[in-house]
Enzyme design. Sequence first.
Site, short mmCIF file in Angstrom:
data_model
loop_
_atom_site.label_atom_id
_atom_site.label_comp_id
_atom_site.label_asym_id
_atom_site.label_seq_id
_atom_site.Cartn_x
_atom_site.Cartn_y
_atom_site.Cartn_z
N LYS A 150 0.84 -1.22 0.00
CA LYS A 150 0.00 0.00 0.00
C LYS A 150 0.86 1.25 0.00
O LYS A 150 1.87 1.32 0.69
CB LYS A 150 -0.88 -0.02 1.26
CG LYS A 150 -1.74 1.22 1.44
CD LYS A 150 -2.75 1.04 2.59
CE LYS A 150 -2.16 1.31 3.93
NZ LYS A 150 -3.11 1.11 5.02
N THR A 152 -10.93 4.93 8.00
CA THR A 152 -11.81 5.54 6.99
C THR A 152 -12.41 4.46 6.07
O THR A 152 -13.36 4.72 5.35
CB THR A 152 -11.02 6.51 6.08
OG1 THR A 152 -10.05 5.75 5.34
CG2 THR A 152 -10.32 7.59 6.88
C1 R5P Z 1 -2.22 1.13 8.62
O1 R5P Z 1 -1.05 1.04 8.93
C2 R5P Z 1 -3.23 0.30 9.33
O2 R5P Z 1 -2.76 -0.99 9.54
C3 R5P Z 1 -4.57 0.30 8.59
O3 R5P Z 1 -4.36 -0.25 7.30
C4 R5P Z 1 -5.14 1.66 8.50
O4 R5P Z 1 -5.24 2.24 9.76
C5 R5P Z 1 -6.50 1.61 7.83
O5 R5P Z 1 -6.92 2.91 7.67
P1 R5P Z 1 -8.08 3.30 6.67
O6 R5P Z 1 -9.28 2.47 7.01
O7 R5P Z 1 -8.31 4.76 6.96
O8 R5P Z 1 -7.60 3.08 5.29
#
Ligand code: R5P
Length: 293
Positions: free
Chosen positions: A193, A225
């Site tokens: 990602k 989010t």
């Molecule tokens: C990131 O390091 C976390 O492991 C999650 O992937 C992240 O907090 C997810 O955030 P969102 O739902 O805002 O994409």
Amino acid sequence: MLIVAGSASSKLAERVAKQLKCELIKPELKLFPDGELYVRIPADVKGENVAIIQSTCYPPNQNYMELLLLLDAARDLGAEEITAIIPYFAYARQDNRFKEGEAVSLYTVAKLIESVGTKKVYTVDMHAHRVGDIQEIFKVPAQNLTAAPLLAKHFADNYQLEDPVIIGPDEESERWAKEAGDALGADWNHMVKERLGPKEVHIKPRKQLEVEGRDAMVIDDIISTGETMVEAIKILKTHGARKIYAACIHAVLAGDALEKVRKAGAEDIFATDTIEHEISKVSVAPIIADAIH
Ligand code: R5P
């Protein structure tokens, strides 16, 4: 042992107390008009081992204050040993000074927790990716429990699965994908990602994604989010996954995140009760009870 239920973890505390056959204490809490908090432990804790369970999910500052007041009250009232169980540990992300002048908030809250006489600390899948071992943060014994195998078990026990596979949406989720995959005896993989902004991410497969015709569980520590989960689901769909399930440990679920993940095509969405939410279908009570027993 006495279990004290913080207001953010009242159901979980009840489950842990039930499992351990311990007395459950529900503190009296009041919020004054000026925003100050009043807490009272309505029990004799003198000479007892007391475990206080309180997640520091939204609103984190108030939930931390409640936790600190409860810990300190237990100490003042003569508890023998005080354990802080913080299933969702807020401020973990600020585990470094990224810009000159910043507070390193994770270490600040750790110092506060220790300063009120806490003798042991437990949390679940702390989101502090740059910290190798939670013991680096605390001077008192501390343990970071993992709930990924519980999510895997829920996935296996509750759906008619076709050749299941576990997928992490990013590099950081590799360990949860591996733990869940190993628990299930299933294949696991993770993607890569790039975060383009607080509400925008770009995800791509790291290597060949073998999900065609298979049921996939996407596992992450947090859905906030929902963007990460939505993008991961889109990719799995384009690679021909049969059904896609969204799982996370901490259901932060800000704004319309849940709706977005549903619309993206998740067959079901489930989380643990480290944060109490309508999708908290998996309890972490067994791992907490085991750890503190
Ligand atoms: C990131 O390091 C976390 O492991 C999650 O992937 C992240 O907090 C997810 O955030 P969102 O739902 O805002 O994409």
